[in-house]
Design a protein around this motif. Structure first.
Motif, PDB file in Angstrom:
ATOM      1  N   GLN A  27      -6.822   9.926  -7.488  1.00 22.88           N
ATOM      2  CA  GLN A  27      -6.338  11.216  -7.015  1.00 22.88           C
ATOM      3  C   GLN A  27      -5.616  11.949  -8.129  1.00 22.88           C
ATOM      4  O   GLN A  27      -5.182  11.350  -9.095  1.00 22.88           O
TER       5      GLN A  27
ATOM      6  N   SER B 180       2.655   3.590  -3.455  1.00 21.93           N
ATOM      7  CA  SER B 180       2.577   2.802  -4.683  1.00 21.93           C
ATOM      8  C   SER B 180       1.515   3.393  -5.608  1.00 21.93           C
ATOM      9  O   SER B 180       0.813   4.334  -5.246  1.00 21.93           O
ATOM     10  N   VAL B 181       1.394   2.834  -6.766  1.00 22.20           N
ATOM     11  CA  VAL B 181       0.385   3.298  -7.729  1.00 22.20           C
ATOM     12  C   VAL B 181      -1.002   3.226  -7.111  1.00 22.20           C
ATOM     13  O   VAL B 181      -1.820   4.133  -7.286  1.00 22.20           O
ATOM     14  N   GLU B 182      -1.268   2.169  -6.360  1.00 22.16           N
ATOM     15  CA  GLU B 182      -2.581   1.995  -5.737  1.00 22.16           C
ATOM     16  C   GLU B 182      -2.894   3.126  -4.761  1.00 22.16           C
ATOM     17  O   GLU B 182      -4.040   3.522  -4.596  1.00 22.16           O
ATOM     18  N   THR B 183      -1.879   3.665  -4.121  1.00 22.89           N
ATOM     19  CA  THR B 183      -2.057   4.769  -3.179  1.00 22.89           C
ATOM     20  C   THR B 183      -2.658   5.990  -3.862  1.00 22.89           C
ATOM     21  O   THR B 183      -3.419   6.740  -3.253  1.00 22.89           O
TER      22      THR B 183
ATOM     23  N   PRO C  66       7.343   1.408  -6.722  1.00 23.04           N
ATOM     24  CA  PRO C  66       6.747   0.082  -6.555  1.00 23.04           C
ATOM     25  C   PRO C  66       7.266  -0.684  -5.344  1.00 23.04           C
ATOM     26  O   PRO C  66       6.747  -1.742  -5.018  1.00 23.04           O
TER      27      PRO C  66
ATOM     28  N   ILE D  60       5.685   8.172  -6.580  1.00 24.24           N
ATOM     29  CA  ILE D  60       5.241   6.797  -6.760  1.00 24.24           C
ATOM     30  C   ILE D  60       6.462   5.900  -6.879  1.00 24.24           C
ATOM     31  O   ILE D  60       7.384   6.189  -7.644  1.00 24.24           O
TER      32      ILE D  60
ATOM     33  N   GLN E 240      -4.561   5.997  -6.750  1.00 27.76           N
ATOM     34  CA  GLN E 240      -5.723   5.772  -7.607  1.00 27.76           C
ATOM     35  C   GLN E 240      -6.854   6.723  -7.237  1.00 27.76           C
ATOM     36  O   GLN E 240      -7.186   6.902  -6.074  1.00 27.76           O
TER      37      GLN E 240
END
Length: 79
Positions: free
Chosen positions: A54, A47-50, A23, A21, A52
């Protein structure tokens, strides 16, 4: 670290169980390129959103900038 995890850890860690991860979009690109050159292209980087929703056995967090252009900005705001 990824190379060590995959090749030398006990119990072994599969590349599909590793996530990185960061940013910064440019850092994502650079890490992916480096992993591909070492035949570790299946490691998920984003990123962190990638990530989510999982799960991964191993998560590596990279907060290093890929470019020096904004280092002064980061220092100004203690980032």
């Amino acid at each position: 670290y990824v190379d060590l995890l995959v090749k030398q850890s006990t119990p072994s860690v599969d590349v599909a169980d590793i996530g990185i991860i960061t940013p910064y979009a440019r850092q994502v690109q650079k890490i992916r390129l480096l992993l591909k050159t070492r035949d570790l292209g299946d490691v998920k980087v984003g990123s962190v959103e990638t990530f989510q929703g999982q799960e991964r056995r191993v998560i590596i967090i990279s907060t290093v900038r890929a470019e020096n252009d904004l280092v002064d900005h980061d220092k100004k705001y203690n980032l």
